[in-house]
Design a protein around this motif. Structure first.
Motif, PDB file in Angstrom:
ATOM      1  N   ARG A  87       0.823  -1.211   0.000  1.00 52.30           N
ATOM      2  CA  ARG A  87       0.000   0.000   0.000  1.00 52.30           C
ATOM      3  C   ARG A  87       0.855   1.258   0.000  1.00 52.30           C
ATOM      4  N   LEU A  88       2.001   1.222   0.693  1.00 48.56           N
ATOM      5  CA  LEU A  88       2.889   2.378   0.686  1.00 48.56           C
ATOM      6  C   LEU A  88       3.451   2.640  -0.709  1.00 48.56           C
ATOM      7  N   ILE A  89       3.833   1.567  -1.416  1.00 51.48           N
ATOM      8  CA  ILE A  89       4.342   1.722  -2.783  1.00 51.48           C
ATOM      9  C   ILE A  89       3.240   2.253  -3.699  1.00 51.48           C
ATOM     10  N   ALA A  90       2.025   1.735  -3.530  1.00 53.09           N
ATOM     11  CA  ALA A  90       0.908   2.213  -4.349  1.00 53.09           C
ATOM     12  C   ALA A  90       0.648   3.696  -4.106  1.00 53.09           C
ATOM     13  N   ASP A  91       0.681   4.113  -2.841  1.00 56.93           N
ATOM     14  CA  ASP A  91       0.500   5.535  -2.525  1.00 56.93           C
ATOM     15  C   ASP A  91       1.587   6.384  -3.183  1.00 56.93           C
ATOM     16  N   ASP A  92       2.837   5.933  -3.097  1.00 59.96           N
ATOM     17  CA  ASP A  92       3.943   6.683  -3.698  1.00 59.96           C
ATOM     18  C   ASP A  92       3.825   6.739  -5.213  1.00 59.96           C
ATOM     19  N   LEU A  93       3.353   5.641  -5.809  1.00 62.25           N
ATOM     20  CA  LEU A  93       3.178   5.610  -7.261  1.00 62.25           C
ATOM     21  C   LEU A  93       2.131   6.632  -7.694  1.00 62.25           C
ATOM     22  N   ILE A  94       1.024   6.697  -6.965  1.00 60.47           N
ATOM     23  CA  ILE A  94      -0.033   7.665  -7.283  1.00 60.47           C
ATOM     24  C   ILE A  94       0.475   9.088  -7.086  1.00 60.47           C
ATOM     25  N   LEU A  95       1.213   9.324  -6.007  1.00 60.23           N
ATOM     26  CA  LEU A  95       1.768  10.656  -5.754  1.00 60.23           C
ATOM     27  C   LEU A  95       2.743  11.063  -6.852  1.00 60.23           C
ATOM     28  N   SER A  96       3.605  10.130  -7.277  1.00 66.14           N
ATOM     29  CA  SER A  96       4.590  10.437  -8.323  1.00 66.14           C
ATOM     30  C   SER A  96       3.896  10.758  -9.641  1.00 66.14           C
ATOM     31  N   PHE A  97       2.890   9.955  -9.999  1.00 62.61           N
ATOM     32  CA  PHE A  97       2.168  10.174 -11.251  1.00 62.61           C
ATOM     33  C   PHE A  97       1.398  11.492 -11.206  1.00 62.61           C
ATOM     34  N   GLY A  98       0.718  11.740 -10.082  1.00 58.74           N
ATOM     35  CA  GLY A  98      -0.063  12.970  -9.963  1.00 58.74           C
ATOM     36  C   GLY A  98       0.806  14.211  -9.992  1.00 58.74           C
ATOM     37  N   THR A  99       1.969  14.140  -9.342  1.00 55.96           N
ATOM     38  CA  THR A  99       2.882  15.278  -9.339  1.00 55.96           C
ATOM     39  C   THR A  99       3.460  15.529 -10.728  1.00 55.96           C
ATOM     40  N   ALA A 100       3.846  14.438 -11.415  1.00 57.77           N
ATOM     41  CA  ALA A 100       4.392  14.578 -12.767  1.00 57.77           C
ATOM     42  C   ALA A 100       3.354  15.181 -13.706  1.00 57.77           C
ATOM     43  N   LEU A 101       2.111  14.726 -13.585  1.00 58.48           N
ATOM     44  CA  LEU A 101       1.040  15.280 -14.412  1.00 58.48           C
ATOM     45  C   LEU A 101       0.829  16.754 -14.095  1.00 58.48           C
ATOM     46  N   GLY A 102       0.893  17.092 -12.804  1.00 59.09           N
ATOM     47  CA  GLY A 102       0.740  18.491 -12.405  1.00 59.09           C
ATOM     48  C   GLY A 102       1.844  19.374 -12.949  1.00 59.09           C
ATOM     49  N   LEU A 103       3.066  18.841 -13.017  1.00 63.13           N
ATOM     50  CA  LEU A 103       4.186  19.613 -13.562  1.00 63.13           C
ATOM     51  C   LEU A 103       4.016  19.853 -15.056  1.00 63.13           C
ATOM     52  N   LEU A 104       3.425  18.879 -15.750  1.00 68.41           N
ATOM     53  CA  LEU A 104       3.149  19.075 -17.173  1.00 68.41           C
ATOM     54  C   LEU A 104       2.138  20.194 -17.394  1.00 68.41           C
ATOM     55  N   LEU A 105       1.274  20.380 -16.398  1.00 68.03           N
ATOM     56  CA  LEU A 105       0.247  21.428 -16.486  1.00 68.03           C
ATOM     57  C   LEU A 105       0.723  22.730 -15.832  1.00 68.03           C
ATOM     58  N   LEU A 106       2.020  22.874 -15.674  1.00 67.91           N
ATOM     59  CA  LEU A 106       2.704  23.976 -14.977  1.00 67.91           C
ATOM     60  C   LEU A 106       2.803  23.649 -13.485  1.00 67.91           C
ATOM     61  N   VAL A 107       3.489  24.461 -12.730  1.00 70.80           N
ATOM     62  CA  VAL A 107       3.895  24.109 -11.371  1.00 70.80           C
ATOM     63  C   VAL A 107       2.735  24.126 -10.376  1.00 70.80           C
ATOM     64  N   VAL A 108       1.804  25.042 -10.514  1.00 71.53           N
ATOM     65  CA  VAL A 108       0.752  25.221  -9.500  1.00 71.53           C
ATOM     66  C   VAL A 108      -0.086  23.959  -9.290  1.00 71.53           C
ATOM     67  N   ALA A 118       0.790  20.879  -9.613  1.00 72.02           N
ATOM     68  CA  ALA A 118       1.629  19.920  -8.900  1.00 72.02           C
ATOM     69  C   ALA A 118       1.714  20.277  -7.422  1.00 72.02           C
ATOM     70  N   LEU A 119       1.859  21.563  -7.132  1.00 69.90           N
ATOM     71  CA  LEU A 119       1.952  22.004  -5.741  1.00 69.90           C
ATOM     72  C   LEU A 119       0.631  21.760  -5.006  1.00 69.90           C
ATOM     73  N   LEU A 120      -0.480  22.027  -5.674  1.00 72.51           N
ATOM     74  CA  LEU A 120      -1.784  21.777  -5.062  1.00 72.51           C
ATOM     75  C   LEU A 120      -1.980  20.292  -4.780  1.00 72.51           C
ATOM     76  N   PHE A 121      -1.565  19.456  -5.730  1.00 71.24           N
ATOM     77  CA  PHE A 121      -1.701  18.006  -5.554  1.00 71.24           C
ATOM     78  C   PHE A 121      -0.872  17.541  -4.363  1.00 71.24           C
ATOM     79  N   LEU A 122       0.384  17.991  -4.289  1.00 71.10           N
ATOM     80  CA  LEU A 122       1.252  17.591  -3.175  1.00 71.10           C
ATOM     81  C   LEU A 122       0.741  18.133  -1.843  1.00 71.10           C
ATOM     82  N   THR A 123       0.183  19.338  -1.878  1.00 68.96           N
ATOM     83  CA  THR A 123      -0.332  19.937  -0.646  1.00 68.96           C
ATOM     84  C   THR A 123      -1.460  19.111  -0.061  1.00 68.96           C
TER      85      THR A 123
END
Length: 255
Positions: free
Chosen positions: A117-138, A140-145
């Motif tokens: 479950r920890l790996i799955a959570d990290d995988l989702i966080l990594s994918f969501g952050t990468a997608l957010g960075l493609l859409l500019l920084v904000v 990604a920051l909102l997703f991580l927040t």
């Protein structure tokens, strides 16, 4: 009275001072565990990164090219597994510190972690952050927040993957600005500290740079991990939903 359970009332807002105090206190008490554990977990990734550094592949023309391409997903898998493992170890360190206990043997800690479950959570966080960075920084920051504390919540409250993200969003709501400020500050601090540590050696051989990077990252990685766990604990605590330290330390981890 209809017996309906009342929603918990949130306490004072998240305190920067309290986050800093708990992070520094745990780091000072358990640095002999946190730093070697970080270096041990980061070592395989550093070795693979060093192997891949400077290699350029324009096609598969040899076994070496095939092995190089095959190492790319291996690097991602090692990174995800390492981050998940370290998130669990850091959470355990903070919980044991709050309970006034010494940290158990690392083998006992690892066996208690819900690694899948920890790996799955990290995988989702990594994918969501990468997608957010493609859409500019904000984005990604909102997703991580809103979701960055999900792995810590998963370990602390022993919930499932979906519930950890729902719970993360629930806890951060109303405190997003403060959480984002801590994330940005820590990111800038660790990045600047890494650059300062490696700059005097930038003309040296790649092997030395790799070693310096590993040592510097091992010393700095605990700060981000500790901050994530401490934020999660304080946000749970401000809602009056945190168990007593003894109960928290003894809570079993479900696989």
């Amino acid at each position: 009275m209809n017996g309906a359970r009342r929603a918990p009332v949130a306490g004072p807002r998240l305190s920067y001072r309290k986050v800093a105090y708990e992070v520094l206190s745990v780091y000072r008490r358990h640095w002999k565990f946190l730093i070697p554990a970080a270096m041990l977990i980061l070592l395989p990734q550093a070795i693979i990164d060093g192997f891949l550094d400077g290699l350029e592949i324009e096609g598969i023309h040899s076994i070496r090219d095939a092995l190089t391409l095959g190492a790319i997903p291996l690097t991602a898998a090692v990174a995800l597994g390492g981050e998940a493992l370290y998130a669990g170890l850091v959470a355990a360190a903070v919980v044991e510190w709050r309970a006034g206990h010494p940290i158990p043997r690392i083998g006992v800690l690892i066996a208690s972690l819900p690694m899948g479950r920890l790996i799955a959570d990290d995988l989702i966080l990594s994918f969501g952050t990468a997608l957010g960075l493609l859409l500019l920084v904000v984005p990604a920051l909102l997703f991580l927040t809103y979701y960055g504390i999900a792995p810590a919540v998963l370990k602390i409250e022993h919930v499932g993957i979906r519930e950890s993200f729902r719970r993360s969003r629930q806890l951060v709501r109303g405190q997003a600005w403060r959480v984002a400020t801590i994330i940005v500050t820590l990111t800038l601090f660790t990045e600047l500290a890494m650059q300062a540590a490696t700059y005097p050696f930038h003309d040296q051989g790649h092997g030395l740079i790799t070693v310096i990077d590993l040592v510097a990252e091992g010393a700095l990685e605990p700060f981000q991990g500790l901050a994530t766990v401490v934020i999660a604990l304080l946000l749970i605590e401000r809602r009056g939903e945190l168990p007593e330290p003894e109960q928290l330390a003894l809570a079993p981890a479900r696989s």
